[in-house]
Design a protein around this motif. Structure first.
Motif, PDB file in Angstrom:
ATOM      1  N   ARG A 103      22.599  -1.184  49.985  1.00 36.89           N
ATOM      2  CA  ARG A 103      23.319  -2.432  49.703  1.00 36.89           C
ATOM      3  C   ARG A 103      22.599  -3.657  50.250  1.00 36.89           C
ATOM      4  O   ARG A 103      23.149  -4.761  50.216  1.00 36.89           O
ATOM      5  CB  ARG A 103      24.726  -2.357  50.306  1.00 36.89           C
ATOM      6  N   ASP A 104      21.395  -3.455  50.772  1.00 32.96           N
ATOM      7  CA  ASP A 104      20.670  -4.555  51.421  1.00 32.96           C
ATOM      8  C   ASP A 104      21.533  -5.220  52.493  1.00 32.96           C
ATOM      9  O   ASP A 104      21.531  -6.440  52.658  1.00 32.96           O
ATOM     10  CB  ASP A 104      20.219  -5.601  50.391  1.00 32.96           C
ATOM     11  N   ALA A 105      22.258  -4.368  53.246  1.00 34.77           N
ATOM     12  CA  ALA A 105      23.192  -4.883  54.245  1.00 34.77           C
ATOM     13  C   ALA A 105      22.562  -5.057  55.621  1.00 34.77           C
ATOM     14  O   ALA A 105      23.191  -5.618  56.519  1.00 34.77           O
ATOM     15  CB  ALA A 105      24.400  -3.949  54.355  1.00 34.77           C
ATOM     16  N   PRO A 151      19.503  -6.887  57.408  1.00 31.49           N
ATOM     17  CA  PRO A 151      18.463  -7.898  57.134  1.00 31.49           C
ATOM     18  C   PRO A 151      17.037  -7.411  57.336  1.00 31.49           C
ATOM     19  O   PRO A 151      16.139  -7.760  56.553  1.00 31.49           O
ATOM     20  CB  PRO A 151      18.817  -9.022  58.113  1.00 31.49           C
ATOM     21  N   ASP A 192      15.899  -5.655  54.094  1.00 32.22           N
ATOM     22  CA  ASP A 192      16.274  -6.268  52.828  1.00 32.22           C
ATOM     23  C   ASP A 192      15.204  -5.977  51.776  1.00 32.22           C
ATOM     24  O   ASP A 192      14.016  -6.253  51.982  1.00 32.22           O
ATOM     25  CB  ASP A 192      16.427  -7.780  53.002  1.00 32.22           C
ATOM     26  N   GLY A 193      15.615  -5.392  50.653  1.00 34.06           N
ATOM     27  CA  GLY A 193      14.680  -5.086  49.581  1.00 34.06           C
ATOM     28  C   GLY A 193      14.005  -3.737  49.679  1.00 34.06           C
ATOM     29  O   GLY A 193      13.261  -3.353  48.774  1.00 34.06           O
ATOM     30  N   TYR A 194      14.249  -2.987  50.755  1.00 32.55           N
ATOM     31  CA  TYR A 194      13.691  -1.644  50.889  1.00 32.55           C
ATOM     32  C   TYR A 194      14.536  -0.642  50.099  1.00 32.55           C
ATOM     33  O   TYR A 194      15.726  -0.874  49.858  1.00 32.55           O
ATOM     34  CB  TYR A 194      13.649  -1.203  52.342  1.00 32.55           C
ATOM     35  N   SER A 205       8.797  -0.321  50.595  1.00 31.08           N
ATOM     36  CA  SER A 205       9.049  -1.684  51.054  1.00 31.08           C
ATOM     37  C   SER A 205       8.995  -2.641  49.865  1.00 31.08           C
ATOM     38  O   SER A 205       8.520  -2.286  48.782  1.00 31.08           O
ATOM     39  CB  SER A 205       8.012  -2.092  52.101  1.00 31.08           C
ATOM     40  N   ASP A 219      24.966  -5.976  61.848  1.00 31.85           N
ATOM     41  CA  ASP A 219      23.773  -5.551  61.121  1.00 31.85           C
ATOM     42  C   ASP A 219      22.474  -5.864  61.855  1.00 31.85           C
ATOM     43  O   ASP A 219      21.389  -5.534  61.375  1.00 31.85           O
ATOM     44  CB  ASP A 219      23.738  -6.168  59.727  1.00 31.85           C
ATOM     45  N   ASP A 220      22.582  -6.487  63.029  1.00 37.83           N
ATOM     46  CA  ASP A 220      21.370  -6.839  63.796  1.00 37.83           C
ATOM     47  C   ASP A 220      21.736  -6.957  65.269  1.00 37.83           C
ATOM     48  O   ASP A 220      21.735  -8.036  65.843  1.00 37.83           O
ATOM     49  CB  ASP A 220      20.779  -8.138  63.278  1.00 37.83           C
TER      50      ASP A 220
END
Length: 237
Positions: free
Chosen positions: A97-99, A101, A104-106, A127, A230-231
């Motif tokens: 879900r690109d949740a 950061p 993102d995009g992997y 990647s 998320d981080d």
């Protein structure tokens, strides 16, 4: 936020009686204590303690030595997931879900890929720039004063995984380790140096060399698992 996962099986509420070994917890539901499989072999100090409320799922398998699976323990109003293997599923669902950061995009290319030299890691990712990334996922449940700490037992296996990631980095691959803290009452992550100082030193060393080190938190709000942070800040000292 939409749940990452939903637990679709029945949940029974019981009380922890004791823990006769690393993989079994005895639980009292109504009458005599029952044996439940514990999928987290960590020390679990402060979590799997006598008298705590525990959620279990019945296991319909006559060949098993236990009739239930331990799912989560209520620690001062917070459910702590005790399913170590679930960390990989939670990470992969968040990734899709690109949740997160940092990823993102992997996209997942393969789970449990073989490593070039020997052994396996948890994920092989593609990647965004079409390169290869290896990811090791670690489940964490030990928390003290808002600080998540890993490992809660000595872990030669964990140290070996870090060395493998660093060797892959030296060969030109992108590598990461992700700590999935399976409880939401957390403000930061640190290695548990009092338990395994070598792991803490190694984690700091590989991050300085270029291995990505990340942490996220999840929350179990029966029957749903959600991504909470998320981080999560990582402090290696």
């Amino acid at each position: 936020m939409e749940p990452l996962l939903t637990f679709d099986e029945d949940l029974l509420t019981g009380t922890v009686v004791d823990r006769p070994n690393r993989f079994v917890v005895r639980v009292r539901f109504d009458d005599a204590p029952e044996r439940a499989f514990l999928g987290d072999p960590g020390a679990l100090e402060g979590t799997v303690e006598p008298g705590r409320e525990i959620l279990c799922s019945p296991a319909d398998d006559p060949d098993r030595a236990t009739d239930y699976d331990a799912i989560a323990v209520d620690v001062e109003g917070v459910y702590v997931s005790v399913r170590t293997a679930l960390a990989n599923d939670l990470f992969e669902r968040a990734l899709s879900r690109d949740a997160i950061p940092a990823f993102d995009g992997y996209a997942t290319r393969k789970r449990e890929p073989s490593l070039p030299d020997h052994g396996r890691t948890d994920f092989l990712l593609d990647s965004p720039d079409e390169e290869t990334a290896y990811v090791e996922v670690k489940s964490c449940t030990h928390v003290e004063d808002g600080v998540a700490k890993f490992p809660d037992r000595q872990t030669e296996r964990g140290r070996r995984h870090l060395r493998s990631l660093d060797a892959l980095r030296e060969d030109g691959y992108e590598t990461h380790v992700v700590f999935v803290v399976q409880r939401p009452d957390v403000e930061r992550f640190r290695p548990y140096r009092e338990v395994d100082p070598e792991f803490g030193d190694l984690l700091a060393r590989v991050r300085d060399a270029g291995v990505g080190v990340h942490a996220v938190t999840t929350a179990f709000e029966p029957p749903h698992y959600r991504l909470r942070n998320d981080d999560l800040p990582v402090e290696l000292g």
